[in-house]
Design an enzyme around this catalytic site. Sequence first.
Site, PDB file in Angstrom:
ATOM      1  N   ASN A 101       8.971  39.262  -6.995  1.00 32.03           N
ATOM      2  CA  ASN A 101       8.161  40.480  -6.856  1.00 32.03           C
ATOM      3  C   ASN A 101       7.025  40.154  -5.904  1.00 32.03           C
ATOM      4  OD1 ASN A 101       9.708  41.578  -8.839  1.00 32.03           O
ATOM      5  ND2 ASN A 101       8.079  41.722 -10.369  1.00 32.03           N
ATOM      6  N   GLU A 483      -5.044  66.504  -9.930  1.00 31.75           N
ATOM      7  CA  GLU A 483      -4.128  65.818 -10.853  1.00 31.75           C
ATOM      8  C   GLU A 483      -2.910  66.703 -11.169  1.00 31.75           C
ATOM      9  OE1 GLU A 483      -3.625  62.969 -11.775  1.00 31.75           O
ATOM     10  OE2 GLU A 483      -2.559  63.064 -13.669  1.00 31.75           O
ATOM     11  N   LYS A 487       0.953  65.672 -10.362  1.00 32.35           N
ATOM     12  CA  LYS A 487       2.000  65.637 -11.384  1.00 32.35           C
ATOM     13  C   LYS A 487       3.228  66.395 -10.895  1.00 32.35           C
ATOM     14  CE  LYS A 487       0.961  63.056 -13.229  1.00 32.35           C
ATOM     15  NZ  LYS A 487      -0.192  62.217 -13.231  1.00 32.35           N
ATOM     16  N   HIS A 506     -11.273  77.818   3.792  1.00 30.22           N
ATOM     17  CA  HIS A 506     -11.454  77.046   5.023  1.00 30.22           C
ATOM     18  C   HIS A 506     -10.119  76.504   5.553  1.00 30.22           C
ATOM     19  CE1 HIS A 506     -15.766  77.316   4.578  1.00 30.22           C
ATOM     20  NE2 HIS A 506     -15.616  76.993   3.310  1.00 30.22           N
ATOM     21  N   LYS A 605       6.208  52.570 -11.436  1.00 31.11           N
ATOM     22  CA  LYS A 605       5.105  52.762 -12.371  1.00 31.11           C
ATOM     23  C   LYS A 605       3.878  51.954 -11.979  1.00 31.11           C
ATOM     24  CE  LYS A 605       3.060  54.235 -16.012  1.00 31.11           C
ATOM     25  NZ  LYS A 605       2.522  55.591 -15.888  1.00 31.11           N
TER      26      LYS A 605
END
Length: 610
Positions: A101, A483, A487, A506, A605
């Site tokens: 990784n 947020e 999502k 604007h 994740k």
Amino acid sequence: MCGIVGYIGKKEAYPILIEGLSALEYRGYDSAGIAMVDSTGLTIYKDKGKVDRLKEITRSIEKEKGAIGIAHTRWATHGAPSKVNSHPHTDDKERIALVHNGIIENYSILKDRLKEEGIEFRSETDTEVLAQLVGKYYENDLAAAVRRALADVEGTFGIAVVAKDQPEVIVAARRGSPLVVGVGDNELLLASDASAIVRHTKTVIYLKDNNLIELHRDGIYHTTTLENVQITPELHQLEYDAESLAKGGFEHFMLKEIFEQPQTIKNALRGRLLIAEGTARLDGLNIVHQELRSIERIIFVACGTSWHAALVGEYMIEDIAGIPVEVEYASEFRYRNPIIGPNTLVFVISQSGETADTLAALREASHKGATVLGICNAVGSSIARETHGGVYLHAGPEIGVASTKAFTSQLTVLSLLTLLLGRMRRISHSDGMTIANALQAIPSQVEQILKQNVKVKEIARIYHHHSNFLYLGRSYNFPVALEGALKLKEISYVHAEGYPAAEMKHGPIALIDKEMPSVVLAIKDSIYDKVISNIQEVKARGGSVIAIANEGDCEIEKHARHVIYIPKTIPILSPLLSVIPLQLLAYHIAAMRGCEIDQPRNLAKSVTVE
Ligand code: AGP
């Protein structure tokens, strides 16, 4: 991002590795592979696709292939997802196998050098360079070969390596990419994330940066620095168990985690809210009150959803505690030359505690002499360990790629921090009690909102075919608009933009037509009337409005086509409630579009590479 699992012990490695990979699939998932070693040699299986594909191609193999192995799920960085680019990678003589990784930054120079030496490469990956280097240096001492190879590389790595002629040892090392070793009964497990091994043991070692560990049979391990200085690692106990990694009857982890929020918010509050004193205690900050009182500036550093939480934190702390706050994207902060004065406190916010940019920003702030505190969910994570102090969310493992419960827990912790700082500086006992009581009520108010799941689903049914959405909010609910839009984009692949409602005129107002619904956070606060004017502007251009409004608001139905009502709280806490319908809306739209909610395409994740 990518996931690593390893096993050495008396059991069969194969089922343990496959089960571990499945648990890690949420981190990255474009290909998977496994390498097992026994007295007959090294066997590798790998292919493009999910862990189920790996299961398919290994269905006919002899499962008793050995009691030692390493495995990997990949999230492509260098080289497209393909069988040849999948891990494990080997050296050209196929004597060693390695999973990795991270990113080897000087791979191109090293590759050219190795090619000149006659070494043939098969893949386009940076990882193969590392495998070839280990192979080149390997002379029956795997740890020594890994050490020599790692001395040549620049970049980040969490690696596990096995050798064909040593079915008695796994060597693992890290710099910048997490690795955790599970210490079981005469067996050792290895993983990039404890969720892959918690079914087998709760006793773990979090491998530190620039450390190497040799895992032997019978549970014997030997830890050194990369320079071969011996160290004694600390043993930790995992705080959660295997049940918390199951969907618990929900169709997706994301939905389960949305519904867990009344409980996870309570967990974040437990023992920290002092109602009678109208304040909070956050012992983990490791800062004396005198020092907290002298802070002149706070910088929040984070990415993605955690950055949105930070933005709410900025509004709260400036409003209630009167301390100037800046919110920085970690990826920008780390490469700027940020000015950090003597009385500046830096907070890094991260659910996973492993986000590469946030970790690098933390280190940059530390180099500049700042006190850096963390707000993390993952206990024992790199960020949690490297900060001078901090606050854990105690939200339990968040598996859905789209962060939900971590966001509301971050907001809860930020509210507690606001209360603590506010009481030290500006607000009275009675104002403190008002905030504390309002916070205490949040879990049951979230529960009430969740009861409207079916209503939100109906609205999702009406709009799930739309390709563009606008999310508008002001003040405390501007970050919530960001947020909500994030999502929707990440799990349904629908274009959505979050905007401060008044900024719409604007630019984005040009996009509005009957095909572009707007989700408007119309919370009853000091600028409610202004938000109503913004709704009118949308309506005047043929756009439909889905409003999130407070119970008892009789006005709103005259303006919005759909209204989702939420209970009333004080303005600073309103994001904790207003975000819930947006999480549900995104979830249902994605489900109706047939998207892979817990594992959206291209996302991982925990973003452990730059
Ligand atoms: C949230 O839904 C995202 N998947 C993502 O933006 C995430 O919040 C970001 O990568 C930061 O992660 P962290 O909190 O683990 O540092």
